[in-house]
Design an enzyme around this catalytic site. Structure first.
Site, PDB file in Angstrom:
ATOM      1  N   LEU A 132       0.868  -1.172   0.000  1.00 38.69           N
ATOM      2  CA  LEU A 132       0.000   0.000   0.000  1.00 38.69           C
ATOM      3  C   LEU A 132       0.906   1.224   0.000  1.00 38.69           C
ATOM      4  CD1 LEU A 132      -2.756  -0.797   2.692  1.00 38.69           C
ATOM      5  CD2 LEU A 132      -2.992  -0.893   0.206  1.00 38.69           C
ATOM      6  N   ASP A 133       0.459   2.316  -0.619  1.00 34.63           N
ATOM      7  CA  ASP A 133       1.222   3.555  -0.586  1.00 34.63           C
ATOM      8  C   ASP A 133       1.405   4.009   0.859  1.00 34.63           C
ATOM      9  OD1 ASP A 133       1.111   3.527  -3.355  1.00 34.63           O
ATOM     10  OD2 ASP A 133      -0.681   4.789  -3.420  1.00 34.63           O
ATOM     11  N   ARG A 134       2.438   4.811   1.070  1.00 33.78           N
ATOM     12  CA  ARG A 134       2.750   5.286   2.419  1.00 33.78           C
ATOM     13  C   ARG A 134       1.534   5.917   3.104  1.00 33.78           C
ATOM     14  NH1 ARG A 134       7.499   7.554   5.035  1.00 33.78           N
ATOM     15  NH2 ARG A 134       8.696   7.289   3.110  1.00 33.78           N
ATOM     16  N   THR A 136      -1.671   5.538   2.403  1.00 31.63           N
ATOM     17  CA  THR A 136      -2.898   4.732   2.378  1.00 31.63           C
ATOM     18  C   THR A 136      -2.906   3.775   3.563  1.00 31.63           C
ATOM     19  OG1 THR A 136      -3.002   4.839  -0.033  1.00 31.63           O
ATOM     20  CG2 THR A 136      -4.264   3.099   1.021  1.00 31.63           C
ATOM     21  N   ARG A 231      -5.450   6.203  -7.630  1.00 30.53           N
ATOM     22  CA  ARG A 231      -5.114   7.628  -7.598  1.00 30.53           C
ATOM     23  C   ARG A 231      -4.991   8.203  -9.014  1.00 30.53           C
ATOM     24  NH1 ARG A 231       0.132   7.413  -4.019  1.00 30.53           N
ATOM     25  NH2 ARG A 231       0.037   9.690  -4.241  1.00 30.53           N
TER      26      ARG A 231
END
Length: 288
Positions: A132-134, A136, A231
């Site tokens: 997961l993105d930082r 998120t 995104r």
């Protein structure tokens, strides 16, 4: 060492090596190792990799156990959503990396998972199946064993793990829909992604859940797994994720990117029926 015994219950024309690879979800490297070290037996006799199997044969397979965590062990907060002998699902807080990268060498989710294992006096290499993105938050799946990790990697690539996200986007969306637009690497900033006709296929389904002022709360289902997919797709249709500084802008009163991995549906390794793991959004996207 870890032993596994399995009786071949169905008619098969596979060789021992192909059957073991499929049944135990092992990598090609692990398959070569277990046969080289004579750790595969059929009916109590060491088996050649090309031996033909038949219904009723008894396989005995010996696998090496992990000797370390593969990462620095750190104590930290861990919220376990699901766990069995092969699988761990935890909630990732926002503003945290899943695994050390770049300048961030510690205080990642993987460091804390290693600390969780150590506290339980068990040794498993830390194996996140996805990222997961930082910024998120939400569900992250880990395989505790090599065979579980390989199994989940194969399941993910085959589209058999459903990942559901909840997100807040700018603007008013009236109806459910899908974005079908290929994604490639930004030619200027290699850490960003863009819509690119020559990129990888990418599809994101979205369902309207409700509204917060002029913004829309959506449920997303990933049909593919591209970097920054949701995104990039939402920016593409003119409704960027609230708080997304890379593809939109920071939006008060929200203090973070408004994207949360809320559900995972998968068949656990070694089991037959799918389960759904849910992760509640605890901070209302950091709304002040």
């Amino acid at each position: 060492m870890s032993w596994k015994t399995y009786t071949v219950k169905e008619p098969t024309e596979l060789t021992v090596s192909k059957y073991v690879k499929e049944r135990f979800s092992l990598s090609s490297r692990d398959i070569q190792m277990v046969f080289r070290k004579k750790r595969v037996k059929v009916n109590s006799r060491v088996a050649h990799s090309q031996r033909a199997l038949k219904k009723g044969d008894v396989l005995t397979l010996e696998l090496p156990q992990d000797k370390d965590y593969g990462i620095d062990v750190e104590k930290g907060p861990i919220t376990v959503l699901y766990e069995d002998a092969h699988t761990l699902v935890v909630n990732k807080d926002p503003f945290m990396l899943v695994h050390p990268a770049g300048q961030t060498k510690s205080c990642t989710l993987s460091n804390y998972v290693a600390g969780y294992y150590a506290k339980k006096n068990v040794v498993h290499k830390v194996r996140p199946v996805h990222r997961l993105d930082r910024d998120t938050s939400g569900c992250i799946l880990f395989g505790k064993t090599k065979e579980a990790q390989q199994y989940y990697t194969d399941e993910l690539q085959a589209g058999r793990i459903d990942r559901i996200y909840t997100g807040l986007v700018e603007g008013h969306i009236d109806a459910d829909g899908m974005v079908d637009a290929p994604i490639g690497v930004d030619p200027v900033f290699d850490n960003r992604r863009v819509i690119d006709e020559l990129g990888q296929p990418a599809q994101t389904e979205y369902t309207v859940l409700g509204y917060e002022g002029d913004n829309t709360l959506l449920r997303f289902k990933l049909l593919t797994g591209r970097t920054h997919q949701i995104r990039v797709h939402m920016k593409h249709i003119g409704h960027p994720i609230i708080g997304d500084a890379m593809y939109g802008m920071r939006n008060k009163p929200y203090t973070r990117q408004c994207l949360h991995a809320s559900e995972l549906t998968f068949v656990p390794y070694g089991k037959d029926e799918a389960i759904t793991i849910t992760c509640e959004l605890g901070d209302n996207f950091g709304r002040e």
